[in-house]
Design a protein around this motif. Structure first.
Motif, PDB file in Angstrom:
ATOM      1  N   SER A   9       0.787  -1.230   0.000  1.00 36.03           N
ATOM      2  CA  SER A   9       0.000   0.000   0.000  1.00 36.03           C
ATOM      3  C   SER A   9       0.821   1.284   0.000  1.00 36.03           C
ATOM      4  CB  SER A   9      -0.939   0.008   1.205  1.00 36.03           C
ATOM      5  OG  SER A   9      -0.168  -0.079   2.398  1.00 36.03           O
ATOM      6  N   ASP A  10       2.028   1.261   0.566  1.00 30.81           N
ATOM      7  CA  ASP A  10       2.776   2.516   0.654  1.00 30.81           C
ATOM      8  C   ASP A  10       4.276   2.310   0.425  1.00 30.81           C
ATOM      9  OD1 ASP A  10       3.504   1.308   3.013  1.00 30.81           O
ATOM     10  OD2 ASP A  10       2.630   2.823   4.322  1.00 30.81           O
ATOM     11  N   GLN A  11       4.963   3.430   0.323  1.00 28.72           N
ATOM     12  CA  GLN A  11       6.388   3.425   0.011  1.00 28.72           C
ATOM     13  C   GLN A  11       7.219   2.820   1.135  1.00 28.72           C
ATOM     14  OE1 GLN A  11       7.970   7.304  -0.815  1.00 28.72           O
ATOM     15  NE2 GLN A  11      10.023   6.540  -1.241  1.00 28.72           N
ATOM     16  N   ALA A  12       6.885   3.133   2.367  1.00 28.83           N
ATOM     17  CA  ALA A  12       7.669   2.616   3.499  1.00 28.83           C
ATOM     18  C   ALA A  12       7.620   1.089   3.540  1.00 28.83           C
ATOM     19  CB  ALA A  12       7.141   3.199   4.806  1.00 28.83           C
ATOM     20  N   ALA A  13       6.451   0.517   3.293  1.00 29.51           N
ATOM     21  CA  ALA A  13       6.318  -0.939   3.296  1.00 29.51           C
ATOM     22  C   ALA A  13       7.108  -1.555   2.145  1.00 29.51           C
ATOM     23  CB  ALA A  13       4.846  -1.333   3.196  1.00 29.51           C
ATOM     24  N   ALA A  14       7.074  -0.920   0.982  1.00 29.43           N
ATOM     25  CA  ALA A  14       7.797  -1.443  -0.181  1.00 29.43           C
ATOM     26  C   ALA A  14       9.304  -1.387   0.026  1.00 29.43           C
ATOM     27  CB  ALA A  14       7.413  -0.661  -1.430  1.00 29.43           C
ATOM     28  N   GLU A  15       9.793  -0.265   0.531  1.00 33.89           N
ATOM     29  CA  GLU A  15      11.232  -0.148   0.759  1.00 33.89           C
ATOM     30  C   GLU A  15      11.689  -1.062   1.894  1.00 33.89           C
ATOM     31  OE1 GLU A  15      11.896   4.036   1.238  1.00 33.89           O
ATOM     32  OE2 GLU A  15      11.745   4.402  -0.922  1.00 33.89           O
ATOM     33  N   GLY A  16      10.860  -1.202   2.918  1.00 29.36           N
ATOM     34  CA  GLY A  16      11.196  -2.105   4.016  1.00 29.36           C
ATOM     35  C   GLY A  16      11.267  -3.550   3.550  1.00 29.36           C
ATOM     36  N   LEU A  17      10.298  -3.981   2.741  1.00 23.82           N
ATOM     37  CA  LEU A  17      10.313  -5.349   2.225  1.00 23.82           C
ATOM     38  C   LEU A  17      11.513  -5.574   1.317  1.00 23.82           C
ATOM     39  CD1 LEU A  17       9.086  -8.137   1.848  1.00 23.82           C
ATOM     40  CD2 LEU A  17       7.696  -7.169  -0.011  1.00 23.82           C
ATOM     41  N   THR A  18      11.813  -4.609   0.479  1.00 18.64           N
ATOM     42  CA  THR A  18      12.961  -4.731  -0.415  1.00 18.64           C
ATOM     43  C   THR A  18      14.245  -4.917   0.385  1.00 18.64           C
ATOM     44  OG1 THR A  18      11.855  -3.334  -2.046  1.00 18.64           O
ATOM     45  CG2 THR A  18      14.220  -3.607  -2.300  1.00 18.64           C
ATOM     46  N   GLN A  19      14.414  -4.130   1.432  1.00 21.41           N
ATOM     47  CA  GLN A  19      15.616  -4.249   2.258  1.00 21.41           C
ATOM     48  C   GLN A  19      15.656  -5.584   2.999  1.00 21.41           C
ATOM     49  OE1 GLN A  19      18.184  -2.157   2.113  1.00 21.41           O
ATOM     50  NE2 GLN A  19      19.244  -3.665   3.355  1.00 21.41           N
ATOM     51  N   GLN A  20      14.519  -6.035   3.524  1.00 20.52           N
ATOM     52  CA  GLN A  20      14.463  -7.316   4.229  1.00 20.52           C
ATOM     53  C   GLN A  20      14.778  -8.475   3.287  1.00 20.52           C
ATOM     54  OE1 GLN A  20      10.605  -7.553   6.003  1.00 20.52           O
ATOM     55  NE2 GLN A  20      11.019  -5.953   7.509  1.00 20.52           N
ATOM     56  N   LEU A  21      14.276  -8.401   2.060  1.00 20.69           N
ATOM     57  CA  LEU A  21      14.550  -9.464   1.090  1.00 20.69           C
ATOM     58  C   LEU A  21      16.031  -9.513   0.727  1.00 20.69           C
ATOM     59  CD1 LEU A  21      11.460  -9.087  -1.262  1.00 20.69           C
ATOM     60  CD2 LEU A  21      11.970 -11.017   0.245  1.00 20.69           C
ATOM     61  N   ARG A  22      16.646  -8.345   0.606  1.00 23.32           N
ATOM     62  CA  ARG A  22      18.076  -8.310   0.277  1.00 23.32           C
ATOM     63  C   ARG A  22      18.941  -8.814   1.435  1.00 23.32           C
ATOM     64  NH1 ARG A  22      17.695  -2.600  -2.811  1.00 23.32           N
ATOM     65  NH2 ARG A  22      16.996  -3.452  -4.810  1.00 23.32           N
ATOM     66  N   PRO A  27      19.292 -16.297  -2.513  1.00 19.79           N
ATOM     67  CA  PRO A  27      19.848 -15.542  -3.637  1.00 19.79           C
ATOM     68  C   PRO A  27      18.722 -14.980  -4.513  1.00 19.79           C
ATOM     69  CG  PRO A  27      20.102 -17.888  -4.017  1.00 19.79           C
ATOM     70  CD  PRO A  27      19.545 -17.734  -2.642  1.00 19.79           C
ATOM     71  N   LEU A  28      18.799 -13.708  -4.807  1.00 22.28           N
ATOM     72  CA  LEU A  28      17.787 -13.047  -5.628  1.00 22.28           C
ATOM     73  C   LEU A  28      18.416 -12.548  -6.923  1.00 22.28           C
ATOM     74  CD1 LEU A  28      16.054 -10.882  -2.878  1.00 22.28           C
ATOM     75  CD2 LEU A  28      15.268 -13.057  -3.797  1.00 22.28           C
ATOM     76  N   LEU A  29      17.751 -12.810  -8.031  1.00 22.26           N
ATOM     77  CA  LEU A  29      18.212 -12.257  -9.301  1.00 22.26           C
ATOM     78  C   LEU A  29      17.771 -10.811  -9.434  1.00 22.26           C
ATOM     79  CD1 LEU A  29      17.448 -15.243 -11.702  1.00 22.26           C
ATOM     80  CD2 LEU A  29      19.638 -14.588 -10.702  1.00 22.26           C
TER      81      LEU A  29
END
Length: 166
Positions: A9-22, A27-29
Motif C-alpha cells: 500500500s505505501d512506500q515505506a512498506a515497499a522499501e522495508g520489504l525490499t531491504q528485508q529481502l536483500r 539468492p535473488l536475481l
C-alpha cells in the motif's frame, strides 16, 4: 526463473520489504520496488507488454528475414518474371531477395503483435494495482529456489501475484 510481484500500500512498506529481502540468505536475481507514479514499470521487461513484444519481434526477424531473402531469390529465379529486368539478371535476383527480406521483416511485426504472452493476465492485474496507487515489489529468484515467503507475508501485502516461470 520464478517471479512474483508483491503489491503493497505505501512506500515505506515497499522499501522495508525490499531491504528485508536483500538481507535474507536467499539468492535473488532481482528485487526492485516500483512506485505508482512515473514510467518505472515500463522499463521492467517482465511487466511491460511493449518491451516483451519488441523482444519477440527482434527474435522473429532474425529468422524470418534470411528466409525471406532466400524465398525472394528463389521466387525470382523460378517464375522467370522480368519485373526488374533493367537491373540485369543479378540485380533482378538481388531486388527479389531484398523484397523477400522486407516481407520477412513485416511478418515479424505482424506475428509479434498477434501473440499474447503467458503472463498477460497477471501483468494487467499488476498494472491496474499500480494505477490505483499501490507499490509493487518485483522478486525474481533462480530456478529451483523459492522466494522467502515468510518475509513476504510479514510485510502484510495486499496481493501477491506469481507470474509463470519464465
Amino acid at each position: 526463473m520464478p517471479v512474483c510481484v508483491v503489491v503493497l500500500s505505501d512506500q515505506a512498506a515497499a522499501e522495508g520489504l525490499t531491504q528485508q529481502l536483500r538481507d535474507t540468505d536467499v539468492p535473488l536475481l532481482m528485487c526492485q520496488a516500483i512506485p505508482p507514479e512515473g514510467n518505472a514499470i515500463d522499463s521492467v521487461a517482465l511487466l511491460s507488454p511493449n518491451l516483451t513484444r519488441q523482444r519477440r519481434q527482434k527474435a522473429m526477424a532474425r529468422w524470418l528475414m534470411p528466409f525471406g531473402f532466400l524465398a525472394g531469390v528463389t521466387f525470382t529465379k523460378i517464375t522467370n518474371l522480368t519485373t526488374f529486368a533493367a537491373f540485369g539478371p543479378w540485380g533482378e535476383t538481388l531486388i527479389g531477395g531484398l523484397m523477400g527480406m522486407g516481407s520477412g521483416l513485416m511478418g515479424s511485426y505482424a506475428a509479434a503483435a498477434s501473440v499474447d504472452s503467458d503472463n498477460e493476465a497477471g501483468v494487467r492485474i499488476l498494472r491496474n494495482r499500480r494505477d490505483e496507487g499501490s507499490w509493487l515489489v518485483l522478486v525474481e529468484t533462480p530456478n529451483g529456489i523459492e522466494a522467502p515467503w515468510q518475509v513476504v507475508q510479514r510485510s502484510r501485502p495486499q496481493q501477491v501475484v506469481r507470474l509463470n516461470d519464465l
